[in-house]
Design an enzyme around this catalytic site. Structure first.
Site, PDB file in Angstrom:
ATOM      1  N   ASP A 181      36.218  15.594  68.300  1.00 18.49           N
ATOM      2  CA  ASP A 181      37.332  14.705  67.922  1.00 18.49           C
ATOM      3  C   ASP A 181      38.371  14.715  69.047  1.00 18.49           C
ATOM      4  OD1 ASP A 181      38.666  13.236  65.426  1.00 18.49           O
ATOM      5  OD2 ASP A 181      40.201  14.352  66.514  1.00 18.49           O
ATOM      6  N   GLU A 183      41.650  13.820  71.298  1.00 11.24           N
ATOM      7  CA  GLU A 183      43.030  13.308  71.203  1.00 11.24           C
ATOM      8  C   GLU A 183      43.320  12.644  72.539  1.00 11.24           C
ATOM      9  OE1 GLU A 183      44.517  13.174  68.374  1.00 11.24           O
ATOM     10  OE2 GLU A 183      42.999  14.456  67.455  1.00 11.24           O
ATOM     11  N   ALA A 184      44.162  11.617  72.487  1.00 10.60           N
ATOM     12  CA  ALA A 184      44.411  10.832  73.702  1.00 10.60           C
ATOM     13  C   ALA A 184      45.887  10.480  73.817  1.00 10.60           C
ATOM     14  CB  ALA A 184      43.569   9.560  73.653  1.00 10.60           C
ATOM     15  N   ASP A 281      35.589   7.700  69.204  1.00  5.67           N
ATOM     16  CA  ASP A 281      35.601   8.852  70.120  1.00  5.67           C
ATOM     17  C   ASP A 281      34.675   8.631  71.315  1.00  5.67           C
ATOM     18  OD1 ASP A 281      37.205  11.289  68.831  1.00  5.67           O
ATOM     19  OD2 ASP A 281      36.336  10.042  67.267  1.00  5.67           O
ATOM     20  N   HIS A 338      45.552  15.447  63.384  1.00  6.77           N
ATOM     21  CA  HIS A 338      45.684  14.868  64.735  1.00  6.77           C
ATOM     22  C   HIS A 338      45.735  15.911  65.841  1.00  6.77           C
ATOM     23  CE1 HIS A 338      46.009  10.952  62.955  1.00  6.77           C
ATOM     24  NE2 HIS A 338      47.081  11.299  62.270  1.00  6.77           N
ATOM     25  N   ASP A 343      41.152  18.634  63.525  1.00  6.15           N
ATOM     26  CA  ASP A 343      40.403  17.472  63.015  1.00  6.15           C
ATOM     27  C   ASP A 343      38.904  17.780  63.046  1.00  6.15           C
ATOM     28  OD1 ASP A 343      42.671  16.013  62.557  1.00  6.15           O
ATOM     29  OD2 ASP A 343      42.425  14.634  64.249  1.00  6.15           O
TER      30      ASP A 343
HETATM   31  P1  AMP Z   1      42.915  11.025  65.568  1.00  5.85           P
HETATM   32  O1  AMP Z   1      41.543  11.547  65.857  1.00  5.85           O
HETATM   33  O2  AMP Z   1      43.040  10.282  64.301  1.00  5.85           O
HETATM   34  O3  AMP Z   1      43.860  12.152  65.667  1.00  5.85           O
HETATM   35  O4  AMP Z   1      43.275   9.997  66.691  1.00  5.85           O
HETATM   36  C1  AMP Z   1      42.869  10.103  68.038  1.00  5.85           C
HETATM   37  C2  AMP Z   1      43.899   9.462  68.924  1.00  5.85           C
HETATM   38  O5  AMP Z   1      44.194   8.150  68.443  1.00  5.85           O
HETATM   39  C3  AMP Z   1      45.230  10.154  68.950  1.00  5.85           C
HETATM   40  O6  AMP Z   1      45.254  11.226  69.874  1.00  5.85           O
HETATM   41  C4  AMP Z   1      46.138   9.038  69.402  1.00  5.85           C
HETATM   42  O7  AMP Z   1      46.046   8.814  70.768  1.00  5.85           O
HETATM   43  C5  AMP Z   1      45.553   7.834  68.682  1.00  5.85           C
HETATM   44  N1  AMP Z   1      46.241   7.617  67.404  1.00  5.85           N
HETATM   45  C6  AMP Z   1      45.936   8.167  66.214  1.00  5.85           C
HETATM   46  N2  AMP Z   1      46.761   7.723  65.257  1.00  5.85           N
HETATM   47  C7  AMP Z   1      47.626   6.870  65.850  1.00  5.85           C
HETATM   48  C8  AMP Z   1      48.706   6.081  65.416  1.00  5.85           C
HETATM   49  N3  AMP Z   1      49.099   6.073  64.142  1.00  5.85           N
HETATM   50  N4  AMP Z   1      49.364   5.315  66.322  1.00  5.85           N
HETATM   51  C9  AMP Z   1      48.975   5.298  67.618  1.00  5.85           C
HETATM   52  N5  AMP Z   1      47.942   6.032  68.095  1.00  5.85           N
HETATM   53  C10 AMP Z   1      47.272   6.802  67.241  1.00  5.85           C
HETATM   54 MG    MG Z   2      42.005  13.696  65.988  1.00  7.28          MG
END
Ligand code: AMP
Ligand code: MG
Length: 369
Positions: A181, A183-184, A281, A338, A343
């Site tokens: 998973d 993160e970006a 991903d 997140h 995650d």
């Molecule tokens: P997640 O695996 O759901 O944590 O999301 C991976 C990446 O998506 C995060 O590190 C963010 O770069 C981007 N991301 C997730 N949720 C949001 C959001 N609500 N608004 C903008 N970017 C998001």
């Molecule tokens: Mg994540």
């Protein structure tokens, strides 16, 4: 005579339009691939010709940028020098199933028995299903659809096992699940043409035989295009500026991932498959990052198990996000949402629950270009 002339006229018009269309499209592509010796990927040519596009949020709306050209890879990045470790291959991955797997002799009375049993379970209330599951020493948590599937699968596998028939089994397909998973970098609101770079690369290793988490890998990554994390990104992911400042760049981290995989004999003695909670991903983050960092996209990441699809297909629910899948299973979120490693741990817990409930995990998503 009149008919012949008409045919010649129509034919000429058709050829004329076809030539104009091809010339127009070639000019259009050149305009977007500024730089003389740039080479577009095959699928990007098709995209340019047929006007296709990915609906991947910010990625989908991006104009063709420098990183979208096929990178000229330095040899050390291809795993041939400077200490970079090449990616594990998939030769030992048994990604095909025995031919007999889905051969179902419907004349076998067992299928009538299963169908009768399913009918009975369909008529049960939630409380009755819970009581039956408890009687069978099975897990009793989850929404109605989950309890129903758990009970049906248990009886089905029991009946089939009694008859010597093969039952679904993830461990026949893969020895390990690698749950990832990313993160970006992100901003709110997202600027047009914003390119997200991976800042955390976690992997949770699940042994399909023991159905236990066996190990973890986690590393932060220093972004290059946007080295300063936005406040929104830091708040969302709980990743600090210091953590990414001290981290290595993506190619170094990817090579450490491959080193770690080698110590686990993944792709050699042990078969494995990637698991994620959606298509993004691999299709977006890893794909874009490999182009940005000019490293070859790893072949093992061309297909994966999209757990959201697996979950909704198996339990017959609507598609859900990570938080809702956990809520439907009546499982809490461990850690901080997140944060990549947290995650990934929670996705791994869902994968384990699916296997315990008799779901066969198999590839159901692949790279779209
Ligand atoms: P997640 O695996 O759901 O944590 O999301 C991976 C990446 O998506 C995060 O590190 C963010 O770069 C981007 N991301 C997730 N949720 C949001 C959001 N609500 N608004 C903008 N970017 C998001
Ligand atoms: Mg994540």
């Amino acid at each position: 005579m009149f008919n012949n002339n008409l045919c010649i006229l129509c034919g000429s018009l058709f050829v004329g339009f076809a030539v104009i269309f091809v010339v127009y499209k070639l000019l259009f592509m050149r305009k977007h691939s500024s730089g003389d010796n740039s080479t577009l990927l095959g699928s990007q040519y098709l995209q340019a010709i047929f006007g296709g596009g990915q609906s991947l949020g910010t990625f989908g709306s991006m104009a063709m940028a420098d990183w979208q050209r096929k990178p000229e890879l330095p040899t050390e990045i291809q795993g041939q020098g400077k200490g970079y470790v090449s990616a594990p291959d998939m030769r030992n991955n048994s990604l095909t199933y025995p031919d007999t797997k889905y051969v179902k002799d419907l004349r076998n009375p067992i299928y009538r028995a299963i169908s009768r049993q399913n009918g009975e379970i369909n008529r049960m209330s939630k409380e009755q299903m819970k009581a039956k599951l408890a009687e069978l020493s099975l897990n009793t948590s989850g929404i109605g659809e989950i309890l129903r599937t758990r009970l049906k699968t248990h009886y089905k596998n029991h009946l089939m096992g009694q008859d010597g028939l093969e039952t679904p089994c993830t461990q026949r397909n893969y020895d390990y699940l690698c749950v990832i998973d990313f993160e970006a970098t992100c901003e709110e609101p997202t600027p047009i043409d914003y390119i997200q770079e991976i800042i955390e690369f976690p992997i949770v290793l699940v042994n399909t035989k023991t159905m236990k988490i066996e190990d973890k890998f986690d590393s932060f990554i220093r972004p290059e295009l946007n080295p300063r994390l936005s406040t929104f990104c830091k708040d969302l992911t709980s990743i600090t500026q210091k953590q990414v400042d001290r981290a290595d760049l993506f190619p170094v981290v990817l090579s450490r991932v491959h080193e770690w995989m080698k110590t686990k004999a993944l792709g050699k003695e042990h078969s494995f498959i990637i698991v994620t909670d959606g298509p993004w991903d691999m299709n977006m983050y890893l794909n874009v990052q490999c182009k940005l960092s000019q490293v070859r996209y790893p072949s093992y990441a061309r297909q994966w198990i999209n757990l959201c699809k697996t979950f909704s297909n198996f339990y017959k629910t609507k598609r859900m996000c990570l938080r809702n899948m956990l809520a439907a299973l009546e499982m809490g979120f461990d850690g901080r949402p997140h944060r990549g490693i947290d995650d990934a741990m929670n996705i791994a817990n869902i994968a384990i629950r699916l296997m315990e409930d008799g779901c066969e995990l198999e590839v159901n998503d692949r790279l779209s270009q």
